[in-house]
Enzyme design. Structure first.
Site, short mmCIF file in Angstrom:
data_model
loop_
_atom_site.label_atom_id
_atom_site.label_comp_id
_atom_site.label_asym_id
_atom_site.label_seq_id
_atom_site.Cartn_x
_atom_site.Cartn_y
_atom_site.Cartn_z
N CYS A 59 10.26 15.96 -49.26
CA CYS A 59 11.21 17.04 -49.03
C CYS A 59 11.20 18.03 -50.19
O CYS A 59 10.91 17.66 -51.33
CB CYS A 59 12.61 16.44 -48.87
SG CYS A 59 13.85 17.65 -48.35
N ASP A 61 13.78 19.21 -51.39
CA ASP A 61 15.02 18.93 -52.12
C ASP A 61 14.72 18.76 -53.61
O ASP A 61 13.84 17.99 -54.00
CB ASP A 61 15.64 17.65 -51.55
CG ASP A 61 17.03 17.37 -52.07
OD1 ASP A 61 17.22 17.37 -53.31
OD2 ASP A 61 17.93 17.11 -51.25
N ARG A 63 16.13 17.21 -55.81
CA ARG A 63 16.42 15.88 -56.35
C ARG A 63 15.29 14.89 -56.09
O ARG A 63 15.31 13.78 -56.60
CB ARG A 63 17.71 15.34 -55.73
CG ARG A 63 18.92 16.23 -56.01
CD ARG A 63 20.09 15.87 -55.14
NE ARG A 63 19.79 16.18 -53.74
CZ ARG A 63 20.63 15.99 -52.73
NH1 ARG A 63 21.82 15.48 -52.96
NH2 ARG A 63 20.28 16.30 -51.49
N HIS A 120 14.46 10.71 -47.33
CA HIS A 120 15.52 10.43 -48.30
C HIS A 120 16.88 10.65 -47.65
O HIS A 120 17.00 11.31 -46.63
CB HIS A 120 15.37 11.30 -49.56
CG HIS A 120 15.67 12.74 -49.33
ND1 HIS A 120 16.88 13.31 -49.66
CD2 HIS A 120 14.93 13.75 -48.79
CE1 HIS A 120 16.87 14.59 -49.35
NE2 HIS A 120 15.70 14.89 -48.81
N CYS A 123 19.84 14.48 -46.92
CA CYS A 123 18.89 15.60 -46.75
C CYS A 123 19.61 16.79 -46.10
O CYS A 123 20.20 16.66 -45.03
CB CYS A 123 17.71 15.15 -45.88
SG CYS A 123 16.51 16.45 -45.55
#
Length: 175
Positions: A59, A61, A63, A120, A123
């Site tokens: 992703c 993302d 993080r 994850h 999301c």
């Protein structure tokens, strides 16, 4: 007041300094710690190319960092990142398909042996899939992109259970 090398990010009427200086300092640290102290390792990567055995579709993302999870060195993982770590269906229609191009390159040219779809929790893309656009704002690209895994939705579930289910099922759809 803005400092040299910083931008002001305006979010909901607030001003938050976003330090580019930190990014520059981290690059300098990387260069000194890794690049300057291991010139033969990086020269080898340049001269002999990359030969990763594994591709990771992760992703976007901020993080999520597949290299950290796998404690991978440069050259060990071929990584593509996109919203919700999706692999779209095979559609050779002449349009732009970044993730599909990356998979094709990894398999046909780099000869990767494994492809990992790294899902994850929490999301944002999956939350968008479950809840839709909030307010009147339409998403020109996100709506179509997330429709790739619309089959991951379970309308009998609500709240966090719905999100976690959709996150797991979206990985299965991508696989």
């Amino acid at each position: 007041m803005e400092k040299k090398g910083q931008k002001i990010l305006r979010k909901q009427g607030q001003h938050t300094p976003m330090a580019i200086d930190s990014l520059i300092e981290n690059f300098k640290s990387f260069r000194k710690t890794y690049f300057d102290e291991q010139p033969d390792f990086f020269r080898n990567l340049v001269e002999n190319g990359q030969h990763p055995e594994t591709m990771v579709i992760a992703c976007s993302d901020s993080r999520i960092n597949a290299s950290i999870f796998g404690t991978a060195k440069p050259g060990e993982l071929f990584i593509v990142r996109n919203v919700a770590n999706l692999v779209p269906p095979y559609e050779p229609d002449g349009k732009r398909h970044g993730t599909s191009a990356a998979v094709e390159y990894a398999v046909r040219d780099l000869k990767v042996k494994h492809i990992v779809v790294l899902g994850h929790s929490h999301c944002g893309g999956i939350k968008f899939l479950c809840d839709g656009a909030q307010g009147d704002e339409r998403r020109e690209f996100l709506e179509g992109w997330m429709s790739t895994v619309a089959s991951a939705l379970d309308d009998t579930l609500r709240g966090e259970g719905r999100y976690r289910h959709a996150e797991r099922e979206a990985v299965k759809v991508s696989l």
